[in-house]
Design an enzyme around this catalytic site. Structure first.
Site, PDB file in Angstrom:
ATOM      1  N   ARG A 184       0.757  -1.198  -0.074  1.00 21.50           N
ATOM      2  CA  ARG A 184      -0.152  -0.045  -0.069  1.00 21.50           C
ATOM      3  C   ARG A 184       0.856   1.229   0.038  1.00 21.50           C
ATOM      4  O   ARG A 184       0.290   2.312   0.397  1.00 21.50           O
ATOM      5  CB  ARG A 184      -0.990   0.113   1.102  1.00 21.50           C
ATOM      6  CG  ARG A 184      -1.836  -1.120   0.918  1.00 21.50           C
ATOM      7  CD  ARG A 184      -2.978  -1.022   2.174  1.00 21.50           C
ATOM      8  NE  ARG A 184      -3.938  -2.027   1.958  1.00 21.50           N
ATOM      9  CZ  ARG A 184      -4.132  -3.079   2.818  1.00 21.50           C
ATOM     10  NH1 ARG A 184      -3.093  -3.387   3.546  1.00 21.50           N
ATOM     11  NH2 ARG A 184      -4.945  -3.933   2.700  1.00 21.50           N
ATOM     12  N   LYS A 224       2.772  11.737 -10.505  1.00 21.47           N
ATOM     13  CA  LYS A 224       1.631  11.082 -11.278  1.00 21.47           C
ATOM     14  C   LYS A 224       2.431   9.727 -11.743  1.00 21.47           C
ATOM     15  O   LYS A 224       3.677   9.878 -12.369  1.00 21.47           O
ATOM     16  CB  LYS A 224       1.486  12.092 -12.592  1.00 21.47           C
ATOM     17  CG  LYS A 224       0.413  12.786 -12.327  1.00 21.47           C
ATOM     18  CD  LYS A 224      -0.019  13.291 -13.637  1.00 21.47           C
ATOM     19  CE  LYS A 224      -1.251  14.316 -13.464  1.00 21.47           C
ATOM     20  NZ  LYS A 224      -1.631  14.905 -14.938  1.00 21.47           N
ATOM     21  N   GLU A 281       8.013  19.523 -23.772  1.00 23.54           N
ATOM     22  CA  GLU A 281       7.640  19.825 -22.426  1.00 23.54           C
ATOM     23  C   GLU A 281       8.150  21.176 -21.824  1.00 23.54           C
ATOM     24  O   GLU A 281       7.617  21.580 -21.147  1.00 23.54           O
ATOM     25  CB  GLU A 281       7.937  18.545 -21.517  1.00 23.54           C
ATOM     26  CG  GLU A 281       7.082  17.455 -21.695  1.00 23.54           C
ATOM     27  CD  GLU A 281       5.865  17.272 -21.535  1.00 23.54           C
ATOM     28  OE1 GLU A 281       5.417  18.519 -20.776  1.00 23.54           O
ATOM     29  OE2 GLU A 281       5.057  16.564 -21.649  1.00 23.54           O
ATOM     30  N   LYS A 283       6.609  23.869 -12.442  1.00 29.75           N
ATOM     31  CA  LYS A 283       5.893  22.906 -12.173  1.00 29.75           C
ATOM     32  C   LYS A 283       5.771  22.432 -10.704  1.00 29.75           C
ATOM     33  O   LYS A 283       4.665  22.250 -10.162  1.00 29.75           O
ATOM     34  CB  LYS A 283       6.084  21.541 -12.874  1.00 29.75           C
ATOM     35  CG  LYS A 283       5.433  20.305 -12.581  1.00 29.75           C
ATOM     36  CD  LYS A 283       5.606  19.304 -13.634  1.00 29.75           C
ATOM     37  CE  LYS A 283       4.531  17.983 -13.326  1.00 29.75           C
ATOM     38  NZ  LYS A 283       4.666  16.969 -14.136  1.00 29.75           N
ATOM     39  N   GLU A 296      -4.550  17.455  -9.092  1.00 25.44           N
ATOM     40  CA  GLU A 296      -5.331  18.010 -10.501  1.00 25.44           C
ATOM     41  C   GLU A 296      -6.650  18.270 -10.228  1.00 25.44           C
ATOM     42  O   GLU A 296      -7.469  17.787 -11.174  1.00 25.44           O
ATOM     43  CB  GLU A 296      -5.158  17.072 -11.601  1.00 25.44           C
ATOM     44  CG  GLU A 296      -5.216  17.672 -12.797  1.00 25.44           C
ATOM     45  CD  GLU A 296      -4.683  16.681 -14.073  1.00 25.44           C
ATOM     46  OE1 GLU A 296      -5.361  16.329 -14.811  1.00 25.44           O
ATOM     47  OE2 GLU A 296      -3.233  16.230 -13.895  1.00 25.44           O
ATOM     48  N   ARG A 329      -3.686  22.516 -11.927  1.00 29.46           N
ATOM     49  CA  ARG A 329      -2.652  21.490 -12.335  1.00 29.46           C
ATOM     50  C   ARG A 329      -3.011  20.993 -13.745  1.00 29.46           C
ATOM     51  O   ARG A 329      -2.155  20.435 -14.420  1.00 29.46           O
ATOM     52  CB  ARG A 329      -2.478  20.431 -11.247  1.00 29.46           C
ATOM     53  CG  ARG A 329      -1.319  19.230 -11.796  1.00 29.46           C
ATOM     54  CD  ARG A 329      -0.720  18.547 -10.933  1.00 29.46           C
ATOM     55  NE  ARG A 329       0.160  17.405 -11.311  1.00 29.46           N
ATOM     56  CZ  ARG A 329       0.976  16.505 -10.744  1.00 29.46           C
ATOM     57  NH1 ARG A 329       0.665  16.469  -9.325  1.00 29.46           N
ATOM     58  NH2 ARG A 329       1.779  15.826 -11.215  1.00 29.46           N
ATOM     59  N   ASN A 331      -1.576  20.035 -18.686  1.00 26.58           N
ATOM     60  CA  ASN A 331      -1.970  18.878 -19.728  1.00 26.58           C
ATOM     61  C   ASN A 331      -2.287  19.844 -21.254  1.00 26.58           C
ATOM     62  O   ASN A 331      -2.827  19.186 -22.182  1.00 26.58           O
ATOM     63  CB  ASN A 331      -3.186  18.055 -19.516  1.00 26.58           C
ATOM     64  CG  ASN A 331      -2.844  17.238 -18.293  1.00 26.58           C
ATOM     65  OD1 ASN A 331      -1.968  16.371 -18.412  1.00 26.58           O
ATOM     66  ND2 ASN A 331      -3.573  17.259 -17.232  1.00 26.58           N
ATOM     67  N   HIS A 352      -1.975  17.768 -24.307  1.00 21.80           N
ATOM     68  CA  HIS A 352      -1.950  16.353 -23.991  1.00 21.80           C
ATOM     69  C   HIS A 352      -3.096  15.395 -24.556  1.00 21.80           C
ATOM     70  O   HIS A 352      -3.049  14.252 -25.141  1.00 21.80           O
ATOM     71  CB  HIS A 352      -1.772  16.043 -22.394  1.00 21.80           C
ATOM     72  CG  HIS A 352      -0.274  16.246 -22.145  1.00 21.80           C
ATOM     73  ND1 HIS A 352       0.197  17.453 -22.329  1.00 21.80           N
ATOM     74  CD2 HIS A 352       0.340  15.494 -21.247  1.00 21.80           C
ATOM     75  CE1 HIS A 352       1.457  17.158 -21.858  1.00 21.80           C
ATOM     76  NE2 HIS A 352       1.439  16.163 -21.421  1.00 21.80           N
ATOM     77  N   HIS A 379      -1.927  12.478 -26.474  1.00 22.44           N
ATOM     78  CA  HIS A 379      -2.126  11.064 -26.015  1.00 22.44           C
ATOM     79  C   HIS A 379      -2.973  10.318 -27.105  1.00 22.44           C
ATOM     80  O   HIS A 379      -2.623   9.145 -27.533  1.00 22.44           O
ATOM     81  CB  HIS A 379      -2.921  10.990 -24.701  1.00 22.44           C
ATOM     82  CG  HIS A 379      -1.985  11.202 -23.464  1.00 22.44           C
ATOM     83  ND1 HIS A 379      -2.649  11.551 -22.506  1.00 22.44           N
ATOM     84  CD2 HIS A 379      -0.777  11.535 -23.614  1.00 22.44           C
ATOM     85  CE1 HIS A 379      -1.525  11.664 -21.544  1.00 22.44           C
ATOM     86  NE2 HIS A 379      -0.252  11.850 -22.230  1.00 22.44           N
ATOM     87  N   HIS A 434       6.525  10.552 -26.633  1.00 18.91           N
ATOM     88  CA  HIS A 434       5.594  11.183 -25.958  1.00 18.91           C
ATOM     89  C   HIS A 434       5.806  12.976 -26.341  1.00 18.91           C
ATOM     90  O   HIS A 434       4.828  13.497 -26.667  1.00 18.91           O
ATOM     91  CB  HIS A 434       5.849  11.264 -24.506  1.00 18.91           C
ATOM     92  CG  HIS A 434       4.778  12.047 -23.634  1.00 18.91           C
ATOM     93  ND1 HIS A 434       3.508  12.129 -23.945  1.00 18.91           N
ATOM     94  CD2 HIS A 434       5.049  12.980 -22.813  1.00 18.91           C
ATOM     95  CE1 HIS A 434       3.049  12.949 -22.903  1.00 18.91           C
ATOM     96  NE2 HIS A 434       4.129  13.422 -22.203  1.00 18.91           N
TER      97      HIS A 434
END
Length: 365
Positions: free
Chosen positions: A126, A148, A190, A232, A242, A246, A250, A253, A257, A270
């Site tokens: 966990r 993330k 980025e 960031k 997010e 935040r 993206n 993205h 994606h 990417h």
């Protein structure tokens, strides 16, 4: 012209209360365990890397773990290997190591390694510690910072994941010397994204230094990485999971994606998907009357100077890309929710975007 000559290491804190951590940026950091050994709290360490990076840097990291019970788990290289099967394999490696709850995973590699290692760390008992040691520019400026983690499904990228912050990020820019130019430039996408979202002055700085950055000038590179990470880190500190601001990180993205998934994670890196996606987002913003054509043109010129693609690869169909965009995690109540802008440095979240307008910018020019 502003000339940057400082190549000293720097450290930026991601401030999250008891879970705050440093991002160290500089040269020679992997070989000197004084920069990161203090972040280890237990005796078990699993280094997750891939078959490309490990022959270059694994030995020096393992040397810094002398006296601990350490082992390694290696992936094949590439986005296609960020899978549940490899998470299971990594968890089995932890079991074989006898890892306890004070164990640590070290992610030595690019974004794929970092995402999968972080997700594995979030799952084992966990949640155990992990340290990011990014070896690509893209991972240094983006995926290694902010917590993330995740894995891909055939239906889409990063559809499964968890927020799990690292104990430290060690960005040794010496590792970029072995990075192919295409991957290096993908990382610059980025950097551009951070400026395009919320820093007009940084965007102008990138325009001023684009050629030297593409040529890997050391001092400029440290400065660019630090500025992007500092931006960031501030966003993550204000909105870790997010819920609002935040999401602006993206930009591009949703498009990117979809492009990566349509290319089966092999046609585009990417950062290349992000570059094309940012430009598509700018064109959509322009179509919706939110921004001026001049801003779109500036973005395209900068991306092209950094040797980044700006066109959708041949064979990718607009309707298929739109279908993939409908699975984006930012969407709400079955409607498209995209990150668009009102010009350079002024990104915003836009809900209920008309699919006909999206299709219009996905059509070949």
């Amino acid at each position: 012209m502003t000339i940057v000559t400082d190549t000293r290491p720097c450290s930026i804190d991601v401030v999250l209360g008891a879970r705050s951590y440093p991002v160290s940026i500089g040269q020679g950091l992997l070989s000197d365990s004084r920069h990161w050994r203090h972040a280890l709290r237990g005796r078990h360490v699993l280094v997750i890397s891939n078959h490309t990076v490990a022959p270059l840097y694994l030995d020096r990291v393992l040397a810094g773990l002398e006296g601990l019970q350490a082992s390694s788990f290696l992936l094949d290289d590439g986005e296609a290997h960020k899978t549940f099967a490899n998470v299971g394999n990594a968890l089995n490696a932890l079991a074989q190591l006898g890892a306890t709850r004070d164990a640590c995973i070290i992610a030595l590699g690019g974004g794929v390694v970092g995402d999968l290692a972080g997700f594995t760390a979030a799952c084992w008992m966990r949640g155990i510690d992990f340290i990011q040691m990014p070896t690509t520019l893209l991972a240094m400026v983006d995926s290694s910072v902010g917590g993330k983690t995740g894995v891909n499904l055939p239906a889409g990228k990063n559809l499964v994941g968890a927020f799990h912050q690292p104990r430290a990020v060690i960005a040794d820019i010496d590792t970029l010397a072995t990075l192919p130019q295409r991957e290096y430039c993908a990382g610059l996408a980025e950097v551009v994204k951070g400026a395009a979202i919320g820093d007009v002055e940084f965007f102008s700085w990138l325009e001023q230094h684009a050629d030297a950055l593409a040529a890997r000038d050391t001092a400029l590179l440290i400065e660019a990485i630090a500025r992007k990470v500092r931006y960031k880190a501030g966003v993550v500190a204000r909105d870790e999971t997010e819920q609002g601001e935040r999401a602006l990180l993206n930009l591009g993205h949703s498009f990117g994606h979809a492009l990566e998934t349509a290319g089966k994670y092999t046609a585009l890196l990417h950062g290349e998907g992000v570059a094309i996606g940012m430009l598509l987002a700018a064109r959509l913003s322009e179509r919706l009357g939110m921004s001026a054509a001049a801003d779109t043109a500036r973005l395209q010129r900068l991306l092209e100077r950094l040797a980044l693609p700006t066109a959708i690869p041949p064979g990718m169909q607009p309707q298929a890309l739109l279908a993939l965009m409908r699975l984006d995690k930012k969407n709400l109540a079955g409607t498209l929710r995209l990150i668009l802008w009102r010009g350079i440095g002024r990104a915003e979240i836009v809900s209920g975007v008309n699919e006909a307008d999206v299709l219009a910018v996905l059509e070949p020019a």
